[in-house]
Scaffold this active site. Structure first.
Site, PDB file in Angstrom:
ATOM      1  N   ALA A 172       0.841  -1.276   0.002  1.00 36.85           N
ATOM      2  CA  ALA A 172      -0.104  -0.061  -0.223  1.00 36.85           C
ATOM      3  C   ALA A 172       0.766   1.321  -0.158  1.00 36.85           C
ATOM      4  O   ALA A 172       0.672   2.199  -0.710  1.00 36.85           O
ATOM      5  CB  ALA A 172      -0.735   0.078   1.274  1.00 36.85           C
ATOM      6  N   ASP A 173       1.916   1.197   0.827  1.00 36.47           N
ATOM      7  CA  ASP A 173       2.770   2.381   0.950  1.00 36.47           C
ATOM      8  C   ASP A 173       3.716   2.723  -0.498  1.00 36.47           C
ATOM      9  O   ASP A 173       3.697   3.740  -0.975  1.00 36.47           O
ATOM     10  CB  ASP A 173       3.904   2.145   2.029  1.00 36.47           C
ATOM     11  CG  ASP A 173       3.498   2.183   3.173  1.00 36.47           C
ATOM     12  OD1 ASP A 173       3.579   3.126   4.083  1.00 36.47           O
ATOM     13  OD2 ASP A 173       3.038   1.136   3.743  1.00 36.47           O
ATOM     14  N   MET A 174       4.081   1.568  -1.214  1.00 38.33           N
ATOM     15  CA  MET A 174       4.538   1.830  -2.392  1.00 38.33           C
ATOM     16  C   MET A 174       3.557   2.263  -3.459  1.00 38.33           C
ATOM     17  O   MET A 174       4.055   3.089  -4.542  1.00 38.33           O
ATOM     18  CB  MET A 174       5.292   0.289  -2.782  1.00 38.33           C
ATOM     19  CG  MET A 174       6.407  -0.236  -2.005  1.00 38.33           C
ATOM     20  SD  MET A 174       7.088  -1.647  -2.214  1.00 38.33           S
ATOM     21  CE  MET A 174       8.518  -1.734  -1.088  1.00 38.33           C
TER      22      MET A 174
END
Length: 419
Positions: free
Chosen positions: A181-183
């Protein structure tokens, strides 16, 4: 039209072109993955990214270590500069505001409201620096009933619907083994910065980018809400099968290897049937069209699996490659390190690591013909650029010495040994 085309032709003939983001200054107050992905992309293409870190500790990404080495930091903070500044101290805040006033972009991922409590509300920042682009990253966004909730990527991967459809039907949902999700949010944030800078090119005005981790992840899953409303069915966990096309799966070979096959077009499915010696399946009513194959998914998959498990991985790869079927090995990193494709394409770049051997990391992507990105150095030591940066932003030698003496500015340190 004519004048625009002419300008493009002139540009294409230029040599030694600057990186596309040369001259753009980014102040990065973020920690861990999402913000560092945003600024890592910008730094790769020439932006001056200044990581403002806590003295003696630095970005929490520095603590993600393998064999005592901060591999994530060295990779995702390459090309950046570091200043170790205690901006919670009033004098440190004065310095931080000076940095922000001289920047083009500010990236932060504090919980919503924190920037305001620090006296750095975006409207104030834009009053002092009207062209500033402020990227605010949070789990759930700056608005909505969950704005105050903590939102690490694992929660977003669960709440977005991803985990529920990931894994096998007879087993629990599965989170990804990486900060997915962060990427995804980081890629989305970098794109937003470029759009905001393009808008600023037209009218000179900056803006605020409200980037939640949830929404890019939710968007990446495609039309699942529309599918639910149309069919009334939740997307189930199917392992590596697909409800959209068949055959598509990971298959085990006779020697214990694994291959991934995807026949997402009609022509590719027909090639698969011919490659396994079953050309009659092309006209079989169960498998004639993609819709037929999806309706008879298990039968289709079983036929392909039964054939593949009678051959070694090498034999399957040779056979299907000759038949021009889209197939690949399920590669481990040992398979990838030194692989002929990796070396021929230059996917891995060896970057000098002071006091050590060269450090391998992914090369700059995407590849641009006239203004390519480049890797100049690995993630810097904590505070490596502090004094020089402050000089560039107008601080005198006496001011810098005073900040150091008061513990507000830390001199360069090697955090590999500190933490």
């Amino acid at each position: 039209m004519t004048s625009r085309r002419k300008r493009q032709e002139i540009n294409l003939t230029q040599t030694n072109a600057q990186p596309p983001l040369a001259g753009i200054t980014v102040i990065d107050l973020s920690r861990l993955v999402s913000g560092n992905i945003v600024t890592h992309i910008l730094a790769d293409f020439g932006a001056e990214v200044i990581k403002v870190e806590k003295p003696g500790r630095g970005d929490d990404l520095r603590n993600w270590k393998v064999e005592g080495v901060s591999t994530f930091w060295k990779t995702y903070c390459r090309n950046k500069k570091s200043i170790a500044l205690d901006f919670r101290h009033p004098d440190g805040m004065v310095v931080l505001k000076r940095l922000i006033n001289g920047a083009d972009v500010l990236v932060e991922n504090f919980r919503p409201g924190t920037l305001e409590k620090m006296g750095l509300a975006p409207d104030r920042l834009l009053e002092n620096n009207p062209g500033l682009v402020v990227v605010r990253i949070s789990g759930w966004g700056q608005t909505g009933i969950w704005r105050d909730r903590p939102g690490f990527g694992s929660l977003i991967e669960a709440m977005s619907g991803f985990a529920a459809m990931n894994g096998f039907e007879d087993r629990p949902p599965v989170l990804p083994p990486l900060a997915l999700a962060d990427m995804i949010a980081g890629q989305s944030g970098a794109t937003a910065v470029l759009m905001a800078l393009r808008a600023r090119d037209r009218d000179g005005t900056g803006q605020v980018v409200d980037l939640s981790l949830f929404e890019p992840m939710f968007a990446a899953l495609g039309p699942q809400i529309a599918n639910l409303r149309l069919s009334g069915r939740e997307p189930g966990r199917m392992g590596s099968l697909s409800e959209l096309s068949a055959p598509r799966n990971i298959y085990e070979t006779s020697d214990g290897g694994f291959v991934a096959l995807s026949a997402s077009t009609q022509a590719m499915a027909e090639r698969v049937f011919r490659a396994i010696g079953r050309p009659e399946l092309v006209d079989d009513p169960r498998f004639r069209t993609n819709s037929d194959r999806v309706r008879n998914l298990n039968d289709c998959d079983q036929i392909v699996a039964d054939f593949i498990r009678t051959r070694t991985r090498s034999d399957i790869m040779d056979l299907f490659s000759t038949a021009e079927v889209t197939i690949g090995i399920v590669a481990t990193y040992k398979d990838l390190d030194g692989h002929s494709y990796i070396t021929s394409r230059g996917v891995i770049e060896e970057v000098p690591d002071p006091g050590s051997t060269d450090f391998p990391m992914h090369a700059v992507s995407p590849r641009m013909s006239r203004t390519p990105g480049a890797i100049t150095h690995i993630g810097p030591s904590l505070g490596a650029d502090g004094p020089d940066l402050l000089k560039d932003f107008g601080c005198s030698a006496d001011e810098i010495a005073g900040l150091v003496q008061d513990g507000i500015l830390a001199l360069p340190t090697d955090l590999e040994e500190e933490v």
